[in-house]
Design a protein around this motif. Structure first.
Motif, PDB file in Angstrom:
ATOM      1  N   ILE A 231       0.907  -0.991  -0.074  1.00  0.00           N
ATOM      2  CA  ILE A 231       0.001   0.050   0.071  1.00  0.00           C
ATOM      3  C   ILE A 231       0.796   1.399   0.151  1.00  0.00           C
ATOM      4  O   ILE A 231       0.654   2.043  -0.602  1.00  0.00           O
ATOM      5  CB  ILE A 231      -0.943  -0.033   1.341  1.00  0.00           C
ATOM      6  N   MET A 232       2.020   1.210   0.903  1.00  0.00           N
ATOM      7  CA  MET A 232       2.787   2.341   1.116  1.00  0.00           C
ATOM      8  C   MET A 232       3.681   2.525  -0.258  1.00  0.00           C
ATOM      9  O   MET A 232       3.592   3.831  -0.926  1.00  0.00           O
ATOM     10  CB  MET A 232       3.837   2.065   1.982  1.00  0.00           C
ATOM     11  N   GLN A 233       3.902   1.475  -1.199  1.00  0.00           N
ATOM     12  CA  GLN A 233       4.619   1.798  -2.331  1.00  0.00           C
ATOM     13  C   GLN A 233       3.842   2.170  -3.371  1.00  0.00           C
ATOM     14  O   GLN A 233       4.166   3.253  -4.233  1.00  0.00           O
ATOM     15  CB  GLN A 233       5.388   0.572  -2.706  1.00  0.00           C
ATOM     16  N   SER A 234       2.679   1.883  -3.578  1.00  0.00           N
ATOM     17  CA  SER A 234       1.463   2.369  -4.206  1.00  0.00           C
ATOM     18  C   SER A 234       1.333   3.798  -4.198  1.00  0.00           C
ATOM     19  O   SER A 234       1.028   4.798  -4.985  1.00  0.00           O
ATOM     20  CB  SER A 234       0.224   1.635  -4.271  1.00  0.00           C
ATOM     21  N   TYR A 235       1.232   4.359  -2.934  1.00  0.00           N
ATOM     22  CA  TYR A 235       0.885   5.611  -2.297  1.00  0.00           C
ATOM     23  C   TYR A 235       2.082   6.733  -2.827  1.00  0.00           C
ATOM     24  O   TYR A 235       1.866   7.663  -3.441  1.00  0.00           O
ATOM     25  CB  TYR A 235       0.655   5.643  -1.023  1.00  0.00           C
ATOM     26  N   VAL A 266      -5.384   5.414  -1.388  1.00  0.00           N
ATOM     27  CA  VAL A 266      -5.121   4.225  -2.115  1.00  0.00           C
ATOM     28  C   VAL A 266      -6.555   3.164  -2.136  1.00  0.00           C
ATOM     29  O   VAL A 266      -7.013   3.173  -1.200  1.00  0.00           O
ATOM     30  CB  VAL A 266      -3.818   3.225  -1.813  1.00  0.00           C
ATOM     31  N   LEU A 267      -6.965   2.710  -3.644  1.00  0.00           N
ATOM     32  CA  LEU A 267      -8.112   2.035  -3.304  1.00  0.00           C
ATOM     33  C   LEU A 267      -7.382   0.405  -3.490  1.00  0.00           C
ATOM     34  O   LEU A 267      -6.751  -0.020  -4.505  1.00  0.00           O
ATOM     35  CB  LEU A 267      -8.890   2.078  -4.734  1.00  0.00           C
ATOM     36  N   GLN A 268      -7.914  -0.306  -2.566  1.00  0.00           N
ATOM     37  CA  GLN A 268      -7.747  -1.780  -2.222  1.00  0.00           C
ATOM     38  C   GLN A 268      -8.651  -2.457  -2.931  1.00  0.00           C
ATOM     39  O   GLN A 268     -10.005  -2.342  -2.619  1.00  0.00           O
ATOM     40  CB  GLN A 268      -7.483  -2.101  -0.830  1.00  0.00           C
TER      41      GLN A 268
END
Length: 624
Positions: A231-235, A266-268
């Motif tokens: 998640i952090m990497q996507s953000y 972020v959309l999961q």
């Protein structure tokens, strides 16, 4: 038999054409498959027809359609491996019973269906009579080819219909975004669209902003210290990230909510029983995530612009109001009300410094708290910090020094120095009980308000000092006789009565002769200070002339005036150095007596003369 086989193939192709040439835009791929296998069942006179598809995402064989309702319940053929699929896919033939693969042992005929040159699907048939055995390999191979072509056309048609539906949904979402600034409505529309397109997926929106008003939506706070590095990497990178769990047989897709100026969350998307997200699904989810990011950004910019406009209006109105020749107390009250209302502050204090900053006092207009003993701790703490740092202070979790021996009941604080021409004249202190009650935007607005107001404060102070100099005796700092005369005449027009005291320092010539004129001036100052300490702010103490002083007490009866005069006589005798005494002449006026300004002075002068004549150091009264 050859003619029959040709008729079967022609009939098959004709029926296939009729199915895909429909104008029904509600047609679904699943429905096409159901019609296909029912038609094959009729033409082949079969007991059961089941279409299997090898799903690359889960590496297993799944049932796509079947004429047997019991088979449709069992979606996965667990005994069919990837190796089996590779071996069957390389062979270009139709299989008759018996099969080496246990997955199809209950069937009599297996027809691999070619699609774009490769085999991904299988038609499995159960024979009802002896019809299969009469058909040649040639017609069965033709059935395989035509079935593949039909599936290819049906998939393209279904894809077009799905794409058309998606574009309509994207248009609907985009239209929603551009028709409202209600973030809950926009995000709700995006989640509803995703659930409509992919009902088997689950969704969570991780937002980096406040989401307390979005109740009912699958939203969580974005945690910058989260252990989920994907998640952090996507953000951080603003790119799609995929996380696969083979043990749980699921995959998570993380799509950043991007705007033009940044990433807002972020959309999961979680897919159960699948390890791969198809490219078209990733593209569609990405577009929706970007729409959500753009909507959040637009809403924030809209709110920011509204806030900036409101701030500018507040500063403009405040500046206009402060430059309208208000009294200092009125200016401070107005500013205090504006700060409490606009910044949601609990306490507001205006702290003024003496010329050398050694002393300070609280201006009228500050909230009541700043006139208490508890406030001194806060005032001293922030005064020391401002004198040391000469800068504004913004504290979200205030902790007072241990040597103050006081617990901080106020956790949030903002303090802005008031400076004009590089001269520090004081500071404004704002307090709140809750920690982090003030945002940085609030602090910036507070800075602007005080910076725009400092000049008005300074001008008001200078104007009132100048006004006081005009009406003040330079030696005693009491009012001048001219000002006293004006106030008495005005009072006699509007009040219902008052008391007037005329005061003379006894034997003052002897003081001058004995100690000199400088000591004589100091004695007059001492007596004037006693007067100032023993009258109210609404009373008027003035220098009458020479060693004579006067007090005017609006709306005070004469008996109260006599008490005040007697107290002054006592205080002067006890506190002056060298010791002097005073004599007082007291009189009054009332509306019903139709008195005059000249008569009031004359009676007070006569009473003073009697006090001096009969022994001094006393109070004499003369009524009208």
């Amino acid at each position: 038999m050859e003619l029959l086989e040709e008729r079967i193939i022609l009939n098959l192709k004709s029926r296939f054409f009729d199915m895909i040439s429909t104008d029904d835009h509600q047609l679904k791929y699943e429905s096409i498959l159901e019609e296909m296998i029912m038609m094959i069942k009729q033409l082949m006179q079969a007991e059961e027809v089941t279409l299997y598809h090898f799903d690359e995402r889960i590496q297993q064989l799944v049932v796509e359609a079947s004429t047997n309702s019991d088979v449709k319940q069992n979606l996965v053929a667990v005994n069919f491996s990837n190796q089996d699929h590779r071996e069957l896919g390389t062979c270009q033939k139709v299989y008759r019973k018996p099969f080496y693969c246990q997955a199809f042992e209950q069937y009599d005929l297996l027809i691999p269906v070619r699609n774009n040159g490769s085999i991904q699907s299988y038609l499995a048939l159960k024979e009802e009579g002896q019809f299969f055995s009469k058909l040649t390999e040639k017609v069965l191979e033709k059935l395989s080819v035509e079935g593949g072509l039909f599936l290819q056309k049906a998939q393209k048609l279904a894809k077009l219909l799905v794409e058309e539906k998606r574009y309509k949904q994207l248009f609907r979402v985009t239209e929603k975004v551009h028709s409202t600034m209600n973030m809950k409505s926009v995000l709700g529309e995006i989640i509803d669209t995703l659930q409509e397109v992919y009902p088997t997926f689950t969704y969570i929106l991780f937002l980096s902003q406040d989401y307390n008003d979005y109740e009912g939506l699958p939203i969580k706070e974005f945690n910058y210290t989260s252990e989920n590095q994907t998640i952090m990497q996507s953000y951080v990178t603003g790119t799609i990230q995929v996380e696969v769990s083979a043990t749980e047989c699921k995959a998570n897709l993380y799509a950043p909510l991007k705007g033009k100026q940044g990433v807002y969350g972020v959309l999961q998307v979680t897919s159960s029983n699948a390890l791969v997200f198809p490219k078209n699904e990733v593209e569609f989810i990405t577009v929706l995530a970007n729409i959500a990011g753009g909507a959040i950004e637009n809403a924030q910019l809209y709110e920011q612009s509204k806030r900036l406009i409101a701030d500018l209006q507040l500063i403009n109105e405040t500046s206009h109001h402060l430059n309208s020749n208000l009294r200092l107390s009125e200016t401070m009250i107005y500013m205090s009300e504006q700060i409490v209302k606009s910044l949601a502050a609990k306490e507001v204090g205006f702290i003024q410094f003496a010329s050398d900053t050694s002393q300070n006092y609280v201006q009228q207009g500050s909230t009541d708290f700043f006139f208490t003993d508890e406030a001194k701790t806060y005032i001293d703490f922030f005064k020391e910090r401002i004198l040391k740092e000469n800068d504004s202070l913004f504290i979200g979790d205030l902790k007072l020094p241990e040597d103050t021996n006081a617990d901080s009941s106020f956790k949030s604080a903002m303090a802005v120095p008031m400076s004009q021409s590089n001269v520090l004249s004081g500071f404004v202190l704002v307090l709140h009980h809750e920690p982090y009650a003030f945002s940085f935007d609030t602090f910036k607005l507070f800075l602007s308000l005080i910076h725009h107001s400092t000049l008005a404060f300074t001008n008001t102070l200078l104007r009132e000092k100048l006004e006081k100099l005009v009406v003040t005796d330079h030696l005693t700092k009491l009012y001048s006789r001219k000002y006293l005369d004006e106030q008495i005449q005005q009072s006699m027009q509007f009040d219902e009565g008052a008391t007037f005291i005329l005061i003379d320092i006894d034997n003052f010539k002897l003081v001058n002769d004995t100690y000199g004129h400088q000591i004589g001036d100091e004695v007059i100052i001492q007596v004037a200070n006693v007067i100032k300490e023993n009258i109210r702010g609404t009373d008027i103490g003035a220098r009458w002339g020479g060693e004579e002083l006067a007090i005017y007490l609006p709306r005070v009866p004469i008996d109260t005036g006599v008490i005040i005069a007697e107290r002054l006589v006592q205080k002067v005798r006890e506190s002056t150095n060298p010791t002097v005494t005073i004599s007082c002449g007291v009189t009054c006026w009332k509306t019903e007596d139709n008195d005059t300004y000249q008569n009031l002075f004359k009676r007070a002068d006569n009473a003073l003369y009697q006090a001096k004549k009969t022994g001094k150091n006393k109070v004499v009264t003369q009524l009208c």
